[in-house]
Write a protein that holds these residues in place. Sequence first.
Motif, short mmCIF file in Angstrom:
data_model
loop_
_atom_site.label_atom_id
_atom_site.label_comp_id
_atom_site.label_asym_id
_atom_site.label_seq_id
_atom_site.Cartn_x
_atom_site.Cartn_y
_atom_site.Cartn_z
N ALA A 198 32.02 -1.56 18.14
CA ALA A 198 33.85 -1.76 18.07
C ALA A 198 34.08 -1.56 16.70
O ALA A 198 34.65 -0.35 16.07
CB ALA A 198 34.00 -2.03 19.09
N LEU A 199 33.44 -2.69 15.85
CA LEU A 199 33.93 -2.72 14.79
C LEU A 199 32.87 -1.59 13.42
O LEU A 199 34.24 -1.13 12.81
CB LEU A 199 33.48 -4.39 14.07
N SER A 200 32.18 -1.55 14.06
CA SER A 200 31.64 -0.59 12.65
C SER A 200 31.73 0.96 13.56
O SER A 200 30.55 2.24 12.43
CB SER A 200 29.84 -0.84 12.46
N GLY A 201 32.39 1.27 14.21
CA GLY A 201 33.02 2.84 14.67
C GLY A 201 31.97 3.02 15.57
O GLY A 201 31.77 4.88 15.87
N VAL A 202 30.49 3.27 16.27
CA VAL A 202 29.99 3.42 16.46
C VAL A 202 30.65 3.40 18.28
O VAL A 202 29.32 4.39 18.88
CB VAL A 202 28.13 3.62 16.32
N LEU A 203 30.95 2.29 18.68
CA LEU A 203 31.45 2.55 20.29
C LEU A 203 32.60 2.55 20.09
O LEU A 203 33.33 1.94 19.18
CB LEU A 203 30.61 1.12 20.55
N PRO A 204 33.49 3.89 20.79
CA PRO A 204 34.72 4.41 21.07
C PRO A 204 35.32 3.37 21.97
O PRO A 204 34.34 2.49 22.92
CB PRO A 204 34.69 5.68 21.88
N TYR A 205 36.37 2.63 21.58
CA TYR A 205 37.11 2.24 22.87
C TYR A 205 38.47 2.28 23.16
O TYR A 205 39.22 3.50 23.28
CB TYR A 205 37.30 0.13 21.98
N ALA A 206 38.51 1.41 24.73
CA ALA A 206 39.55 1.86 25.49
C ALA A 206 41.22 1.75 25.45
O ALA A 206 41.64 2.60 25.10
CB ALA A 206 39.53 0.84 27.18
N ASN A 207 41.44 0.42 25.10
CA ASN A 207 42.23 -0.27 24.81
C ASN A 207 42.38 -0.91 23.59
O ASN A 207 41.36 -1.11 23.51
CB ASN A 207 43.16 -1.13 25.43
N SER A 266 43.45 -1.85 19.14
CA SER A 266 43.36 -1.35 17.76
C SER A 266 42.39 -1.92 16.95
O SER A 266 42.27 -3.34 16.86
CB SER A 266 44.72 -0.98 17.17
N ILE A 267 41.72 -1.09 16.41
CA ILE A 267 41.04 -1.77 14.95
C ILE A 267 41.42 -1.46 13.24
O ILE A 267 41.13 -0.71 13.51
CB ILE A 267 39.69 -1.98 15.00
N ARG A 268 41.47 -2.48 12.53
CA ARG A 268 42.38 -2.29 11.32
C ARG A 268 40.85 -2.92 10.41
O ARG A 268 40.62 -3.84 10.36
CB ARG A 268 43.53 -2.21 10.51
N ILE A 269 40.96 -1.91 9.84
CA ILE A 269 39.56 -2.49 8.60
C ILE A 269 40.32 -1.99 7.35
O ILE A 269 40.39 -0.66 6.74
CB ILE A 269 38.14 -2.00 8.30
N ARG A 273 40.82 4.51 13.63
CA ARG A 273 40.46 6.08 14.57
C ARG A 273 41.06 6.96 13.33
O ARG A 273 40.04 8.21 13.86
CB ARG A 273 40.83 5.72 15.48
N ASP A 274 41.66 6.34 12.56
CA ASP A 274 41.84 7.87 11.03
C ASP A 274 41.14 8.00 10.25
O ASP A 274 40.88 8.32 9.24
CB ASP A 274 42.99 6.83 10.80
N LEU A 275 39.44 7.03 9.82
CA LEU A 275 38.96 7.22 9.41
C LEU A 275 37.65 8.23 9.10
O LEU A 275 36.93 8.28 10.30
CB LEU A 275 38.40 6.10 8.89
N SER A 276 36.97 9.27 8.64
CA SER A 276 36.23 9.50 9.42
C SER A 276 34.47 8.54 9.05
O SER A 276 35.25 7.43 8.64
CB SER A 276 35.75 10.79 8.05
N ALA A 277 33.78 9.33 9.46
CA ALA A 277 32.52 7.95 9.36
C ALA A 277 31.52 7.60 8.02
O ALA A 277 31.40 6.81 7.85
CB ALA A 277 31.37 8.39 10.07
N LYS A 278 32.33 8.93 7.22
CA LYS A 278 32.12 8.65 5.35
C LYS A 278 32.96 7.81 5.46
O LYS A 278 32.32 6.31 4.74
CB LYS A 278 32.23 10.01 5.19
N ALA A 279 34.27 7.73 5.11
CA ALA A 279 34.93 6.84 4.74
C ALA A 279 34.92 4.97 5.43
O ALA A 279 35.73 4.18 4.47
CB ALA A 279 36.62 7.62 5.13
N ARG A 280 34.40 5.46 6.67
CA ARG A 280 34.41 4.11 7.45
C ARG A 280 33.02 3.31 6.60
O ARG A 280 33.55 2.27 6.72
CB ARG A 280 34.24 4.22 9.47
N ALA A 281 32.01 3.98 6.58
CA ALA A 281 31.31 2.95 5.64
C ALA A 281 31.15 3.19 4.20
O ALA A 281 30.41 2.65 3.83
CB ALA A 281 30.35 4.66 5.53
N ARG A 282 32.22 3.55 3.55
CA ARG A 282 32.93 2.94 2.29
C ARG A 282 33.41 1.65 2.24
O ARG A 282 33.43 1.37 1.28
CB ARG A 282 33.67 3.99 1.39
#
Length: 261
Positions: A50-59, A61-64, A70-79
């Motif tokens: 869930a933290l790495s963004g590969v598992l969508p979550y039901a309820n 929030s996660i902020r990094i 959920r507001d970040l693209s995969a590429k932005a998350r990977a930065r």
Amino acid sequence: MSAPMIEIRNLSAGYKGQPVLRGISLNVGEGEFTGILGPNGSGKTTLIRALSGVLPYANGSIRIAGHDIRDLSAKARARHCATVAQKNPGLSGVRALSLVLMGRYPHISFLGGYSRHDYLRVQAAMEETSSLDLAERATEALSGGELQRVITAKALAQDTRLLLLDEAASNLDVARTMDLYELLRVKNAAGLTILTVAHDLNLAALYCQRLVFLKNGSVAADGPTREIFTAQTLSDIYETPLAVAEHPLTGTPQAYLVPRA
Ligand SMILES: Nc1ncnc2c1ncn2[C@@H]1O[C@H](COP(=O)(O)OP(=O)(O)OP(=O)(O)O)[C@@H](O)[C@H]1O
């Protein structure tokens, strides 16, 4: 005060509508080296996914680093965040060097290719993980431990401020395990925030400043290692008798198995 590196609020996640994580809330500060422990099936890998963004979550929030993932693209998350996963997808036909180079992908521009700097970062990460001699090898021909080192190099080459590891030492022999954790210690001292899933209680106690125990998808215990690593807590969480004594050289608490008869 700056935002925590990870802020998890009331997180519920699972598979096919079945909950695994049940309303987890957790903050991880910048620069922490935290271990995620707990019995089989307690949700450790699910949390990392869930933290790495590969598992969508039901309820929840996660902020990094202050960003809702959920507001970040995969590429932005990977930065922001690199992950050494427990299971890795088929990597057939990829050289080890090419795999580590993929760790630089989040940093290249739309039209730009890999630069000299990218190759230097890859070389440094492979040196740090003692995998440079594997650079030209096909990844499918590597042993489990060799592949683990190459995948760790890829995560380090990603140059993030947060590193998530899921059982990163599971294929490593004792010397390689210590090499990895010593490297993590050095990276953490240089500012890298580390969250690692571990089954080896004693290894986690030696290196992690804080331990979070999951049980049945909830946080069962959470605190500084020296306070929380007690025989009572461990025995309750794992539902088996365990004794705890100080490491003779470091004074760190270490667990001992207790035969039942
Ligand atoms: N892809 C999946 N589909 C359905 N259920 C899954 C899936 N992955 C995991 N689960 C289930 O979710 C629960 C939690 O699994 P998870 O892998 O997060 O536990 P864990 O704490 O990492 O366990 P372990 O210590 O055994 O690695 C388990 O009951 C598992 O069977």
